[in-house]
Design a protein around this motif. Structure first.
Motif, PDB file in Angstrom:
ATOM      1  N   TYR A  74     -10.729  42.395 -15.262  1.00  0.00           N
ATOM      2  CA  TYR A  74      -9.908  43.492 -14.709  1.00  0.00           C
ATOM      3  C   TYR A  74      -9.138  44.298 -15.427  1.00  0.00           C
ATOM      4  CZ  TYR A  74     -10.898  40.618 -10.503  1.00  0.00           C
ATOM      5  OH  TYR A  74     -11.698  39.906  -9.669  1.00  0.00           O
ATOM      6  N   ILE A  76      -5.548  46.231 -15.795  1.00  0.00           N
ATOM      7  CA  ILE A  76      -3.905  46.275 -15.049  1.00  0.00           C
ATOM      8  C   ILE A  76      -3.254  47.360 -16.076  1.00  0.00           C
ATOM      9  CG2 ILE A  76      -1.889  44.948 -14.978  1.00  0.00           C
ATOM     10  CD1 ILE A  76      -3.483  42.381 -15.077  1.00  0.00           C
ATOM     11  N   SER A 117      -5.969  37.614 -21.462  1.00  0.00           N
ATOM     12  CA  SER A 117      -5.318  38.743 -21.634  1.00  0.00           C
ATOM     13  C   SER A 117      -5.443  39.503 -22.795  1.00  0.00           C
ATOM     14  CB  SER A 117      -3.838  38.798 -20.936  1.00  0.00           C
ATOM     15  OG  SER A 117      -3.234  40.035 -21.182  1.00  0.00           O
ATOM     16  N   TYR A 148      -4.234  40.701  -5.716  1.00  0.00           N
ATOM     17  CA  TYR A 148      -3.387  41.448  -6.447  1.00  0.00           C
ATOM     18  C   TYR A 148      -2.160  40.728  -7.158  1.00  0.00           C
ATOM     19  CZ  TYR A 148       0.195  45.142  -7.676  1.00  0.00           C
ATOM     20  OH  TYR A 148       0.929  45.791  -8.586  1.00  0.00           O
ATOM     21  N   LEU A 151      -3.527  38.259  -9.825  1.00  0.00           N
ATOM     22  CA  LEU A 151      -3.836  38.601 -11.084  1.00  0.00           C
ATOM     23  C   LEU A 151      -3.276  39.416 -11.603  1.00  0.00           C
ATOM     24  CD1 LEU A 151      -7.454  39.880  -9.283  1.00  0.00           C
ATOM     25  CD2 LEU A 151      -7.341  38.187 -11.102  1.00  0.00           C
ATOM     26  N   VAL A 152      -2.470  40.202 -11.182  1.00  0.00           N
ATOM     27  CA  VAL A 152      -1.394  41.169 -12.017  1.00  0.00           C
ATOM     28  C   VAL A 152      -0.021  40.192 -12.431  1.00  0.00           C
ATOM     29  CG1 VAL A 152       0.496  43.137 -11.582  1.00  0.00           C
ATOM     30  CG2 VAL A 152      -1.973  43.116 -10.557  1.00  0.00           C
ATOM     31  N   TRP A 233       2.313  49.104 -10.861  1.00  0.00           N
ATOM     32  CA  TRP A 233       1.240  48.407 -11.657  1.00  0.00           C
ATOM     33  C   TRP A 233      -0.041  48.494 -10.560  1.00  0.00           C
ATOM     34  CZ3 TRP A 233       1.736  46.763 -16.551  1.00  0.00           C
ATOM     35  CH2 TRP A 233       3.228  46.431 -17.043  1.00  0.00           C
ATOM     36  N   SER A 234      -1.101  48.915 -11.352  1.00  0.00           N
ATOM     37  CA  SER A 234      -2.501  49.166 -10.581  1.00  0.00           C
ATOM     38  C   SER A 234      -3.340  47.963 -11.230  1.00  0.00           C
ATOM     39  CB  SER A 234      -2.969  50.596 -10.981  1.00  0.00           C
ATOM     40  OG  SER A 234      -3.282  50.534 -12.335  1.00  0.00           O
ATOM     41  N   LEU A 235      -4.325  47.662 -10.252  1.00  0.00           N
ATOM     42  CA  LEU A 235      -5.347  46.727 -10.545  1.00  0.00           C
ATOM     43  C   LEU A 235      -6.704  47.110 -10.281  1.00  0.00           C
ATOM     44  CD1 LEU A 235      -6.030  43.583 -11.416  1.00  0.00           C
ATOM     45  CD2 LEU A 235      -5.957  43.144  -8.961  1.00  0.00           C
ATOM     46  N   THR A 236      -7.723  47.201 -11.274  1.00  0.00           N
ATOM     47  CA  THR A 236      -8.955  47.716 -10.912  1.00  0.00           C
ATOM     48  C   THR A 236     -10.076  46.803 -11.683  1.00  0.00           C
ATOM     49  OG1 THR A 236      -8.222  49.908 -11.200  1.00  0.00           O
ATOM     50  CG2 THR A 236     -10.533  49.745 -11.509  1.00  0.00           C
ATOM     51  N   ARG A 237     -10.852  46.217 -10.595  1.00  0.00           N
ATOM     52  CA  ARG A 237     -12.109  45.317 -11.440  1.00  0.00           C
ATOM     53  C   ARG A 237     -13.026  46.295 -11.866  1.00  0.00           C
ATOM     54  NH1 ARG A 237     -15.439  40.723  -8.149  1.00  0.00           N
ATOM     55  NH2 ARG A 237     -16.717  40.031  -9.897  1.00  0.00           N
TER      56      ARG A 237
END
Length: 239
Positions: A74, A76, A117, A148, A151-152, A233-237
């Motif tokens: 992911y 972040i 991380s 979300y 993971l964040v 904060w954005s989360l992208t797989r």
């Protein structure tokens, strides 16, 4: 603790610059990670480094890390509003205002997922991170769920916060906590911190609360992030 990046907080990047665009960071990082589209995530090159770091931490508590069943990656990012400047990477889209974080998530069949991380830090405007990822420290995380929030805002692997009943003398309970299996027990008046076997922290917290009368509460030590900016904060797989 509240949600976010462990203190001390990082200072914002001196953006904008050409390396701050979302697409350039994602593309450059995937190339550095040698990610192969369509290939099983658990077979990707850097997965083994995260697995080794997690296994090393687990061995401190005599708990071998099981075999990786599946892996995910992911991205972040802290996204801020674009700045009106001729140097800006993008006047139409958000800018990355903190170093992007790549979070590897491994399923090893334990209570929590293993998180690793790795931070991408641009040394000079327009350039990538020459030390990413192999020379970067892997910060281990305990991920409770694939959401979300999970993971964040994961927990620091193996780290506990323990609330103590008023009047508790740490010198009298330290050995009991050590015998229970905790390490690095330290007291700060009304609460204590300690390390435990990673990726099973929730169950350990429940056992502490049930077994010891002097424990008011026990909880995982969550990551803390600055949130006073938008979009946030954005989360992208990625894989």
């Amino acid at each position: 603790m509240s949600d976010g990046m462990p203190l001390p907080w990082p200072f914002p990047w001196s953006f904008p610059n050409p390396a701050s665009s979302l697409s350039s960071i994602r593309t450059s990082a995937l190339i550095a990670l040698e990610i192969e589209p369509g290939k099983n995530a658990s077979d990707q090159p850097f997965i083994s480094a995260v697995q080794e770091a997690a296994a090393k931490l687990s061995e401190k508590f005599s708990t071998p890390l099981p075999v990786v069943k599946a892996a995910e990656l992911y991205l972040i990012q802290a996204l801020g509003e674009p700045i009106a400047s001729p140097m800006a990477a993008s006047k139409d889209g958000p800018l990355v205002v903190f170093p992007p974080e790549f979070l590897f998530v491994l399923d090893v069949g334990l209570e929590h997922l293993v998180g690793g991380s790795v931070i991408w830090e641009t040394a000079l405007p327009g350039y990538g991170d020459p030390e990413f990822p192999w020379k970067k420290e892997i910060a281990l995380r305990s991920v409770r769920e694939r959401t979300y929030r999970g993971l964040v805002y994961p927990a620091i692997a193996g780290s506990l916060m323990i609330g103590l009943v008023d009047g508790t003398d740490l010198s009298q309970i330290q050995q009991k906590l050590t015998d229970f299996g905790l390490q690095d027990v330290a007291g700060f008046g009304f609460f204590a911190t300690a390390n435990c076997a990673p990726f099973e922290e929730a169950s350990i917290c429940k056992k502490l609360e049930n077994e010891f009368d002097f424990v008011k509460y026990a909880e995982m030590n969550n990551v803390v992030r600055i949130i006073d900016f938008s979009p946030g904060w954005s989360l992208t797989r990625l894989i």
